[in-house]
Design a protein around this motif. Structure first.
Motif, mmCIF file in Angstrom:
data_model
loop_
_atom_site.group_PDB
_atom_site.id
_atom_site.type_symbol
_atom_site.label_atom_id
_atom_site.label_comp_id
_atom_site.label_asym_id
_atom_site.label_seq_id
_atom_site.Cartn_x
_atom_site.Cartn_y
_atom_site.Cartn_z
ATOM 1 N N ASP A 56 0.826 -1.212 0.000
ATOM 2 C CA ASP A 56 0.000 0.000 0.000
ATOM 3 C C ASP A 56 0.856 1.257 0.000
ATOM 4 O O ASP A 56 1.889 1.335 0.675
ATOM 5 C CB ASP A 56 -0.906 0.019 1.241
ATOM 6 C CG ASP A 56 -1.940 -1.087 1.203
ATOM 7 O OD1 ASP A 56 -2.917 -0.954 0.457
ATOM 8 O OD2 ASP A 56 -1.767 -2.078 1.937
ATOM 9 N N ASP B 251 -1.123 4.358 0.089
ATOM 10 C CA ASP B 251 -2.001 5.240 0.845
ATOM 11 C C ASP B 251 -2.290 4.627 2.216
ATOM 12 O O ASP B 251 -1.836 3.528 2.526
ATOM 13 C CB ASP B 251 -3.316 5.452 0.073
ATOM 14 C CG ASP B 251 -3.092 6.181 -1.242
ATOM 15 O OD1 ASP B 251 -2.101 6.927 -1.339
ATOM 16 O OD2 ASP B 251 -3.894 5.984 -2.179
ATOM 17 N N ILE C 91 -3.638 2.772 5.456
ATOM 18 C CA ILE C 91 -4.271 1.483 5.729
ATOM 19 C C ILE C 91 -4.678 1.461 7.192
ATOM 20 O O ILE C 91 -4.266 2.325 7.974
ATOM 21 C CB ILE C 91 -3.324 0.302 5.418
ATOM 22 C CG1 ILE C 91 -1.983 0.476 6.155
ATOM 23 C CG2 ILE C 91 -3.111 0.170 3.930
ATOM 24 C CD1 ILE C 91 -1.024 -0.679 5.940
ATOM 25 N N GLN D 154 -13.218 -0.158 4.415
ATOM 26 C CA GLN D 154 -12.658 -0.025 3.067
ATOM 27 C C GLN D 154 -13.080 1.269 2.375
ATOM 28 O O GLN D 154 -12.616 1.552 1.274
ATOM 29 C CB GLN D 154 -13.135 -1.207 2.193
ATOM 30 C CG GLN D 154 -12.847 -2.581 2.764
ATOM 31 C CD GLN D 154 -13.596 -3.672 2.003
ATOM 32 O OE1 GLN D 154 -14.739 -3.474 1.575
ATOM 33 N NE2 GLN D 154 -12.963 -4.818 1.816
ATOM 34 N N GLN E 272 -10.531 3.716 0.866
ATOM 35 C CA GLN E 272 -9.458 3.122 0.058
ATOM 36 C C GLN E 272 -9.870 2.870 -1.398
ATOM 37 O O GLN E 272 -9.214 2.129 -2.103
ATOM 38 C CB GLN E 272 -9.007 1.796 0.700
ATOM 39 C CG GLN E 272 -8.419 1.965 2.088
ATOM 40 C CD GLN E 272 -8.099 0.624 2.733
ATOM 41 O OE1 GLN E 272 -8.903 -0.297 2.695
ATOM 42 N NE2 GLN E 272 -6.925 0.529 3.335
ATOM 43 N N GLU F 287 -7.090 3.543 -4.222
ATOM 44 C CA GLU F 287 -5.985 2.577 -4.264
ATOM 45 C C GLU F 287 -6.472 1.186 -4.656
ATOM 46 O O GLU F 287 -5.813 0.480 -5.429
ATOM 47 C CB GLU F 287 -5.258 2.516 -2.918
ATOM 48 C CG GLU F 287 -4.074 1.577 -2.942
ATOM 49 C CD GLU F 287 -3.014 1.920 -1.913
ATOM 50 O OE1 GLU F 287 -1.882 1.422 -2.055
ATOM 51 O OE2 GLU F 287 -3.315 2.679 -0.981
ATOM 52 N N ASP F 288 -7.625 0.787 -4.147
ATOM 53 C CA ASP F 288 -8.175 -0.526 -4.509
ATOM 54 C C ASP F 288 -8.458 -0.594 -6.012
ATOM 55 O O ASP F 288 -8.234 -1.623 -6.651
ATOM 56 C CB ASP F 288 -9.455 -0.813 -3.714
ATOM 57 C CG ASP F 288 -9.167 -1.133 -2.258
ATOM 58 O OD1 ASP F 288 -8.053 -1.608 -1.967
ATOM 59 O OD2 ASP F 288 -10.053 -0.906 -1.408
ATOM 60 N N PHE G 136 -9.242 8.481 6.054
ATOM 61 C CA PHE G 136 -8.616 7.622 7.062
ATOM 62 C C PHE G 136 -8.977 8.049 8.480
ATOM 63 O O PHE G 136 -9.300 7.218 9.335
ATOM 64 C CB PHE G 136 -7.093 7.676 6.869
ATOM 65 C CG PHE G 136 -6.306 7.008 7.965
ATOM 66 C CD1 PHE G 136 -6.109 5.641 7.953
ATOM 67 C CD2 PHE G 136 -5.751 7.757 8.997
ATOM 68 C CE1 PHE G 136 -5.370 5.018 8.953
ATOM 69 C CE2 PHE G 136 -5.017 7.149 10.002
ATOM 70 C CZ PHE G 136 -4.826 5.773 9.982
#
Length: 286
Positions: free
Chosen positions: A62, A64, A66, A180, A183, A186-187, A262
């Motif tokens: 990752d 970004d 997490i 999630q 994210q 990024e995913d 986040f």
């Protein structure tokens, strides 16, 4: 021997957010062996969960934020080996019981399949959601119960044990997409079509609302049936800060998608875990 970045990727403090499953299993246990309870707690929260975090971080790479790590450093091969060492320590700690050891081993293998490129459960939206909720909830609850009470595996099939185990999975199935929600970018880049990505931001909120409402009702009915109305009311009261913050965040997210980040996600996790941990501790003491 292992770099600072490797230790950071284990995200040991993140185990706090997963503690409610252990505490619920402890609270409904009848014959807790104190030494086993301490060993299982350490093996699970200090070693097994962090090993899974580290292993998955190694393959996710990752860039970004997490869970539990806002600015993840670059991963190294040392992280891979450190995660395996933590896995091994967890297994050695629970080797006092073959069946607990086997369940720890199965959990570790499933968690590795979540991000390993050969299988990568994470890229399947409904499959990853179902498997993560099943193993972090139902399976872990039974694994802990077995370790705490020193019973035979077939005794886990009793209704009084299976029902709360299923409730933990329902709780996680409701909350999992929210972990999630920040994210998506990024995913998408990585090709992981998570359930939250599939639902969209507002869809994730709505999905969690529905399952959280169902979970609250079923938990309430369980506590009324197996305890009393006061315990059920205490559960609802304990969850009120979670509901309050969730709707506060939801209203802000409808106006400004930038708050789906986040910081807000970790704040919801912290409030939820703290409220549940305190409630299950009270339940245990009761």
């Amino acid at each position: 021997m292992f770099s600072k970045s490797a230790w950071l990727h284990l995200r040991i403090p993140f185990s706090y957010y997963l503690m409610p499953v252990y505490l619920f299993s402890l609270a409904v246990s009848d014959n807790v062996n104190t030494s086993n309870a301490i060993i299982v707690f350490i093996a699970l929260h200090i070693f097994l969960y962090p090993a899974s975090n580290g292993f998955n971080s190694y393959f996710d790479k990752d860039e970004d934020s997490i869970g539990g790590l806002k600015n993840p450093p670059k991963v190294s091969k040392g992280l891979y080996y450190l995660a395996l060492v933590f896995d091994l320590i967890a297994l050695l700690l629970v080797s006092f019981d073959f069946w607990v050891l086997l369940m720890f081993l199965i959990y570790g293998l499933v968690s590795k399949a979540y991000s390993h490129p050969y299988i990568r459960i994470k890229k399947y939206p409904f499959g990853s959601w179902f498997i993560a909720g099943l193993f972090q909830g139902f399976f872990t609850f039974l694994m802990v119960y077995l370790g705490l009470n020193g019973i035979r595996p077939e005794e886990l099939l009793k209704q009084d044990i299976l029902i709360p185990a299923l409730l933990t999975s329902l709780m996680l199935w409701g909350s999992y997409p929210m972990t999630q929600i920040y994210q998506h970018d990024e995913d998408s880049r990585r090709g992981d079509n998570t359930l939250s990505l599939k639902l969209g931001i507002l869809g994730t909120f709505h999905f969690t609302m529905i399952l959280f409402s169902l979970t609250t009702v079923l938990f309430g009915l369980y506590f009324i049936e197996h305890y009393n109305l006061n315990i059920a009311s205490l559960y609802v009261l304990a969850m009120s800060p979670v509901v309050g913050f969730f709707f506060y965040w939801y209203i802000k997210a409808r106006k400004n998608k930038d708050v789906v980040n986040f910081e807000y996600t970790m704040r919801l996790n912290a409030i939820s875990a703290t409220c549940l941990n305190l409630f299950f501790i009270i339940l245990y003491l009761n």
